[in-house]
Scaffold this motif. Structure first.
Motif, PDB file in Angstrom:
ATOM      1  N   GLU A   1    -137.915  11.538  18.568  1.00 38.12           N
ATOM      2  CA  GLU A   1    -136.730  12.312  18.912  1.00 38.12           C
ATOM      3  C   GLU A   1    -135.960  12.756  17.680  1.00 38.12           C
ATOM      4  OE1 GLU A   1    -134.345  10.681  21.996  1.00 38.12           O
ATOM      5  OE2 GLU A   1    -135.991  10.741  23.424  1.00 38.12           O
TER       6      GLU A   1
ATOM      7  N   CYS B   1    -138.367  19.301  22.200  1.00 39.25           N
ATOM      8  CA  CYS B   1    -138.784  19.767  20.878  1.00 39.25           C
ATOM      9  C   CYS B   1    -138.945  21.280  20.808  1.00 39.25           C
ATOM     10  CB  CYS B   1    -140.122  19.172  20.495  1.00 39.25           C
ATOM     11  SG  CYS B   1    -140.427  17.545  21.086  1.00 39.25           S
TER      12      CYS B   1
ATOM     13  N   TYR C   1    -136.370  23.518  11.497  1.00 36.16           N
ATOM     14  CA  TYR C   1    -135.794  22.777  12.624  1.00 36.16           C
ATOM     15  C   TYR C   1    -134.268  22.872  12.690  1.00 36.16           C
ATOM     16  CZ  TYR C   1    -134.480  19.092   9.366  1.00 36.16           C
ATOM     17  OH  TYR C   1    -133.918  18.393   8.340  1.00 36.16           O
TER      18      TYR C   1
ATOM     19  N   ARG D   1    -140.213  16.680  14.915  1.00 38.22           N
ATOM     20  CA  ARG D   1    -140.693  17.449  16.063  1.00 38.22           C
ATOM     21  C   ARG D   1    -140.894  18.927  15.730  1.00 38.22           C
ATOM     22  NH1 ARG D   1    -143.612  14.945  18.719  1.00 38.22           N
ATOM     23  NH2 ARG D   1    -143.516  16.579  20.253  1.00 38.22           N
TER      24      ARG D   1
ATOM     25  N   GLY E   1    -133.668  20.517  19.797  1.00 40.71           N
ATOM     26  CA  GLY E   1    -133.319  19.432  20.722  1.00 40.71           C
ATOM     27  C   GLY E   1    -131.873  19.355  21.100  1.00 40.71           C
TER      28      GLY E   1
ATOM     29  N   SER F   1    -141.734  17.113  24.899  1.00 42.89           N
ATOM     30  CA  SER F   1    -141.110  15.945  24.288  1.00 42.89           C
ATOM     31  C   SER F   1    -142.213  15.011  23.847  1.00 42.89           C
ATOM     32  CB  SER F   1    -140.145  15.265  25.265  1.00 42.89           C
ATOM     33  OG  SER F   1    -140.836  14.866  26.415  1.00 42.89           O
TER      34      SER F   1
END
Length: 86
Positions: A13, A65, A24, A18, A85, A9
């Motif tokens: 956020e 992450c 992602y 991340r 996440g 992390s």
């Protein structure tokens, strides 16, 4: 042994920031087989571990992450777009 990997992390956020330049979010996996989705996610972003869960199954609630939850519907197919996440 813990079901989850050690959590990476940081101060950010936001899943996109991340991802460290990697993918992602995987909306194209909705409706696909859960294990196929897991393999695809881990191939496209080797910095994460995909964890396949059925809706309603308990999970850890912190933002990491290096983790992607893959939620399966009652038909065993990916129900929501997997994302870093959460």
């Amino acid at each position: 042994m813990s079901r989850y990997p050690p959590c990476w992390s940081g101060s950010c956020e936001d899943p996109e920031c991340r991802a460290i330049g990697k993918k992602y979010r995987w909306p194209e996996l909705v409706g696909k087989n859960g294990q196929l989705a897991k393999m695809t996610i881990e191939r496209e972003n080797p910095n994460v571990l995909a964890i396949v869960l059925r809706y309603g199954e308990k999970r850890i609630e912190n933002f990491c992450c290096n983790r992607v939850f893959v939620y399966l519907g009652s038909n065993g197919q990916v129900a929501d777009a997997p994302m870093i996440g959460g």
